[in-house]
Design a protein around this motif. Structure first.
Motif, PDB file in Angstrom:
ATOM      1  N   THR A 410       0.770  -1.255  -0.046  1.00 16.80           N
ATOM      2  CA  THR A 410       0.091   0.029   0.239  1.00 16.80           C
ATOM      3  C   THR A 410       0.723   1.232  -0.107  1.00 16.80           C
ATOM      4  N   ARG A 411       2.177   1.248   0.086  1.00 16.82           N
ATOM      5  CA  ARG A 411       2.942   2.388   0.315  1.00 16.82           C
ATOM      6  C   ARG A 411       2.490   3.310   1.456  1.00 16.82           C
ATOM      7  N   GLY A 412       1.850   2.806   2.351  1.00 12.82           N
ATOM      8  CA  GLY A 412       1.784   3.411   3.625  1.00 12.82           C
ATOM      9  C   GLY A 412       2.609   3.038   4.520  1.00 12.82           C
ATOM     10  N   ARG A 413       2.722   4.198   5.553  1.00 18.98           N
ATOM     11  CA  ARG A 413       3.782   4.074   6.514  1.00 18.98           C
ATOM     12  C   ARG A 413       3.115   3.837   7.921  1.00 18.98           C
ATOM     13  N   ARG A 414       3.769   3.026   9.109  1.00 22.62           N
ATOM     14  CA  ARG A 414       3.189   2.751  10.348  1.00 22.62           C
ATOM     15  C   ARG A 414       4.299   2.707  11.411  1.00 22.62           C
ATOM     16  N   PHE A 415       3.876   2.889  12.510  1.00 19.25           N
ATOM     17  CA  PHE A 415       5.033   2.810  13.513  1.00 19.25           C
ATOM     18  C   PHE A 415       4.675   1.395  14.365  1.00 19.25           C
ATOM     19  N   ILE A 416       6.044   0.927  14.436  1.00 14.21           N
ATOM     20  CA  ILE A 416       6.203  -0.441  15.379  1.00 14.21           C
ATOM     21  C   ILE A 416       7.238   0.005  16.539  1.00 14.21           C
ATOM     22  N   PRO A 417       6.246   0.057  17.842  1.00 13.29           N
ATOM     23  CA  PRO A 417       7.012   0.205  18.825  1.00 13.29           C
ATOM     24  C   PRO A 417       7.863  -1.140  19.318  1.00 13.29           C
ATOM     25  N   PHE A 418       9.122  -0.744  19.974  1.00 13.41           N
ATOM     26  CA  PHE A 418       9.756  -1.735  20.782  1.00 13.41           C
ATOM     27  C   PHE A 418      10.545  -0.858  21.981  1.00 13.41           C
ATOM     28  N   ASP A 419      10.915  -1.771  22.862  1.00 10.12           N
ATOM     29  CA  ASP A 419      11.447  -1.611  24.168  1.00 10.12           C
ATOM     30  C   ASP A 419      13.097  -1.260  23.737  1.00 10.12           C
ATOM     31  N   LEU A 420      13.450  -0.206  24.019  1.00  8.92           N
ATOM     32  CA  LEU A 420      15.132   0.314  23.489  1.00  8.92           C
ATOM     33  C   LEU A 420      15.878  -0.319  24.620  1.00  8.92           C
ATOM     34  N   SER A 421      15.663  -0.311  25.834  1.00 10.11           N
ATOM     35  CA  SER A 421      16.665  -0.789  26.992  1.00 10.11           C
ATOM     36  C   SER A 421      16.822  -2.348  26.603  1.00 10.11           C
ATOM     37  N   ARG A 422      15.739  -3.109  26.425  1.00  8.13           N
ATOM     38  CA  ARG A 422      15.859  -4.509  26.185  1.00  8.13           C
ATOM     39  C   ARG A 422      16.571  -4.685  24.977  1.00  8.13           C
ATOM     40  N   SER A 423      16.488  -3.952  23.921  1.00  2.00           N
ATOM     41  CA  SER A 423      17.236  -4.245  22.415  1.00  2.00           C
ATOM     42  C   SER A 423      18.788  -3.862  22.762  1.00  2.00           C
ATOM     43  N   LEU A 424      18.892  -2.847  23.659  1.00  2.00           N
ATOM     44  CA  LEU A 424      20.508  -2.675  23.649  1.00  2.00           C
ATOM     45  C   LEU A 424      21.162  -3.392  24.552  1.00  2.00           C
ATOM     46  N   ARG A 425      20.360  -4.307  25.622  1.00  2.00           N
ATOM     47  CA  ARG A 425      20.860  -5.404  26.291  1.00  2.00           C
ATOM     48  C   ARG A 425      20.865  -6.694  25.744  1.00  2.00           C
ATOM     49  N   GLY A 426      20.316  -6.847  24.460  1.00  2.00           N
ATOM     50  CA  GLY A 426      20.292  -7.987  23.401  1.00  2.00           C
ATOM     51  C   GLY A 426      19.145  -9.014  23.999  1.00  2.00           C
TER      52      GLY A 426
END
Length: 861
Positions: A410-426
């Motif tokens: 559709t060429r539409g954009r959407r936001f996908i949230p994630f937990d930054l702290s957990r991602s930095l800790r792997g």
């Protein structure tokens, strides 16, 4: 042989006439006879080496008569050749003919003669240097004679012309070995001969050109000014005794097409024919321009032409749009491949097949610098993109970052949230797709969600024209759906300051609404209250950590949680829960977006601010108080009063009272101005009593009084009992203290002040038993226009009582020291106006405030 016929006398000596055609075939402009003679004379003077007799400008040629037929040529733009103008009109951009700038520098100086190669062919007029070493020692400069020989003293004539330098050197060495034993011979060229070459055709200066025997065809062309843009660079003919050959200068300039024989021999001539077939190449190539096809060729493969243009900038994925001419002379367009041929006059536009970005990932927001990465063939994950935590700047918001993803369908954009702290800790990972943008948020970005500009936009107020575009979108959304951001509007944040728009919300305006939709409101006893975006099912412990934790005064036994669960019917029932989290198990409380958390403060009898005790106390100073603390308790904490204290004149001020008094002054000023308007309109005059009265002076005086009321400073004084003995005997008089109270205990005064309409206003010494009338007489008595009926006394404790000076009043009791007697003037003849009738009460309030402020200023010095 003499001419016969009329007019033949002197025709043999007459100057020649100008030709009728120029070398290019164009007609010579019509010139007057005098101008023709001037031109011929200058030509003769230049040929004889004399300066022209006349240095003035030549007469302008007369305009030729207009042709009755239609115009056959379009004017060529300045600086462009006919070919360049032709393609510029087709492509819409100027292109230059390739190769002609090589000769733009003009003729060069002859190169310096150094060591010559052994294959140099010696000719007539060459100068040879012959050195003899050994038994015979000599250095001879020999010039090749017209018969082609050189003459030496010790050797017979030796043929040299037409022989190479190496061949002649070997012959001389053999002769010396045979005829001059013990002598070595060394041969070199001293001076190279000059040769004349005829250059004709499409060059700037055709004719005989004098060059050295070492010069090449390029030197001769440079000497002639180079080929014109109407001349060919790929079919230059060189003719001479040795035959005829064709030179392709593209082989020299581009290195394509093999090697060209550029040697120049005596007696040869160079002919530059007209330009052959040309093709234009524009667009994304290394060297856009107009290129000539090989000699006598009318077409060539596109790949060959692209090599001349330096090949396309992209190694693959190019489109080739060719614009040609059909049989009817119309322009035609077609897409071709490099294997197809292009014809004379075609223009090729090289474009990308699809100029889009592929396999790109981007890291933006609260990072050290925006980072662009390749998605890779096997895909990339969030953990691989954030493999180095130093990519994120200090103080990021750890609870949420977003991935902006583009839907390929559709060429539409959407936001996908994630937990930054957990991602930095792997601890968590997320596969990334092509075109994803990972946006990291900072603590300042989250704090902006509770800022006044955002709160005003949540109420639907339009932002300023130069405001953040995210605020405009938020205001529109909040006005169209007021209940959408109800949880964010219930915060009640103070509107202090106007912070600027963070860059992340300028780059991504839709991000603001998304964060508010996923936010949780945290207020009360936390170190940093605000709106915090969270993922669903996040623990309260993580939210408190993001807010800096709860304060020391928080009551963890009654935390309020408000939630709007959505059931299947679409209703939004609001539920409230009281949570007892004194155990510290915050992780057990799982939060969802749009939740509201309020942490109350625990009960404490300590007030939120101090009070100030000044003046005649044993230990004056600033004291913190508890709830319900009284004035007597404060005086006891301060050690009581000094012997010089005058508790009857104590000044007690309170902030809330001061605000009400200040509002009263402003309200009275507004009422006074309203009355002035009525007076000016003639609506407040009663009967004819006001006739002959200067109404303008009354209005001016009223305006000045209103301005004085607005500038008057209220003291906020309350009448209290400050004598510890009286407070002990009458506990009901003991006032409860509030934060911000000011208590000033003055010294016992020894004067009474009389002000107003008396002959000598001022302070008088206190006399025991004296009343107001006594002090008025001591001040010289009242003035003529004094209003004794409205005179009043301001007692030391702040109370105001009538002075009792009129005949129908009973008088006043004895006046205590520190009192103030005020005798106003008679308001007649203005008493019939409404704005004069009630001024006595206002003057009383202003006088009481002024007296209190005077005492405070005196005691605090």
């Amino acid at each position: 042989m003499p001419f016969s016929g009329p007019g033949a006398e002197g025709t043999a000596l007459a100057p020649p006439a100008l030709p009728s055609l120029l070398p290019g075939g164009l007609p010579v402009p019509t010139l007057p006879p005098a101008a023709q003679q001037e031109i011929l004379q200058r030509m003769r003077d230049a040929a004889a080496g004399r300066s022209p007799a006349s240095t003035g400008p030549l007469p302008a040629p007369s305009a030729p008569a207009p042709s009755p037929g239609p115009a056959l040529a379009t004017p060529v733009p300045e600086g462009l050749s006919q070919i360049e103008a032709f393609f510029a009109e087709r492509l819409g951009l100027p292109l230059r003919q390739f190769g002609y700038d090589t000769f733009a520098a003009g003729a060069r100086t002859p190169p310096a003669i150094g060591a010559l190669p052994g294959d140099y062919v010696i000719g007539r007029d060459d100068e040879l240097v012959l050195a003899l070493r050994g038994r015979s020692r000599a250095t001879l400069s020999l010039r090749v004679q017209r018969d082609g020989t050189i003459l030496t003293p010790d050797l017979p004539p030796i043929p040299a012309a037409g022989r190479s330098l190496a061949e002649l050197r070997a012959d001389l060495e053999a002769r010396a070995a045979r005829d001059l034993p013990g002598t070595e011979i060394f041969l070199s060229i001293g001076q190279v001969r000059q040769v004349s070459v005829f250059v004709a055709g499409e060059v700037q200066r055709p004719g005989m050109q004098t060059v050295t025997a070492l010069s090449s065809v390029l030197d001769a062309l440079m000497q002639a000014g180079g080929p014109r843009r109407t001349g060919s660079l790929r079919a230059i003919r060189v003719e001479g005794p040795g035959g005829r050959r064709t030179i392709d200068l593209y082989a020299v300039i581009t290195g394509e097409g093999g090697e060209a024989d550029l040697t120049l021999r005596e007696g040869e001539r160079i002919i530059v024919p007209p330009l052959g077939s040309v093709v234009a190449v524009a667009g994304e190539v290394t060297r856009p321009g107009i290129y000539e096809l090989p000699a006598r060729a009318t077409s060539a493969p596109l790949s060959t032409v692209l090599r001349l243009a330096g090949d396309p900038l992209r190694p693959a994925g190019n489109r080739y749009l060719v614009q040609g001419t059909d049989a009817g002379g119309r322009r035609s367009f077609a897409e071709i491949s490099p294997r197809d041929a292009v014809r004379r006059g075609d223009s090729v536009l090289v474009q990308p097949g699809a100029d889009v970005v592929a396999n790109q990932l981007r890291l933006a927001g609260h990072v050290t610098a925006p980072v662009t990465r390749a998605a890779g063939r096997g895909g990339t994950t969030l953990r691989a993109l954030l493999n180095d935590a130093r990519l994120v700047r200090a103080d990021p918001y750890p609870r949420m970052a977003v991935v902006l993803r583009l839907d390929p369908a559709t060429r539409g954009r959407r936001f996908i949230p994630f937990d930054l702290s957990r991602s930095l800790r792997g601890e968590s990972d997320l596969p990334l797709a092509e075109g994803d943008e990972v946006i990291v948020l900072g603590q300042s970005d989250i704090a902006w969600l509770a800022s006044p500009p955002v709160q005003r936009a949540l109420r639907g107020e339009p932002p300023a024209e130069d405001a953040c575009p995210a605020l405009t979108q938020l205001a529109i959304a909040a006005r169209s759906a007021p209940a959408r951001f109800a949880h964010a509007r219930g915060a009640g944040f103070p509107e202090i300051g106007t912070p600027g728009c963070p860059p992340v919300f300028r780059d991504y305006p839709q991000l603001l609404g998304f964060l508010l939709d996923t936010s949780v409101l945290l207020s009360g006893e936390v170190r940093q209250p605000g709106l915090f975006p969270l993922l669903d099912d996040t623990g309260l412990d993580l939210l408190l950590a993001a807010a800096g934790g709860a304060t020391d005064g928080a009551d963890l036994s009654a935390i309020e949680l408000a939630r709007e669960p959505v059931d299947q019917s679409g209703s939004h029932p609001l539920s409230r829960l009281l949570l007892d989290l004194r155990s510290g198990n915050f992780r057990a409380v799982r939060l969802s977006p749009r939740d509201v958390i309020r942490i109350p403060r625990g009960f404490s009898d300590r007030e939120s601010g101090p009070v100030v005790l000044a003046g005649e106390a044993v230990r004056p100073g600033t004291y913190d108080i508890r709830r319900g603390e009284k004035l007597s308790e404060l005086l006891a904490r301060a050690g009581g009063l000094t012997p010089q204290a005058y508790p009857y004149g104590a000044v007690f001020t309170r902030d809330s009272v001061r605000r009400r008094q200040q509002e009263g002054f402003a309200r009275t000023a507004r009422d006074l101005e309203t009355s002035l308007v009525q007076v000016a309109a003639g609506q407040a005059v009663a009967g004819g009593r006001g006739q002959g009265v200067d109404v303008g002076s009354a209005i001016t005086a009223g305006r000045e009084l209103a301005a004085s009321l607005r500038q008057a400073q209220a003291a906020g004084r309350m009448v209290v009992e400050a004598d510890p003995v009286q407070l002990a005997a009458h506990p009901e008089r003991d006032v409860l203290l509030e934060p911000g109270d000011l208590i000033v205990i003055p010294k016992r005064p020894n004067e009474v002040t009389v002000v107003g309409a008396v002959l000598n206003p001022g302070s008088l010494q206190f006399q025991s038993g004296w009343r107001a009338s006594d002090y008025t007489r001591a001040a010289g008595g009242t003035q003529r226009f004094a209003d004794t009926a409205r005179a009043f006394i301001v007692l030391p404790n702040g109370q105001a009582n009538p002075a009792g000076l009129s005949a129908w009043q009973l008088g006043s009791p004895p006046i205590p020291p520190g009192s103030l007697i005020v005798i106003p003037q008679d308001p007649s003849p203005y008493e019939t106006w409404g704005f004069i009738r009630d001024l006595t009460q206002v003057l009383s309030q202003v006088t009481i405030s002024s007296a209190a402020l005077a005492v405070i200023a005196r005691e605090l010095r």
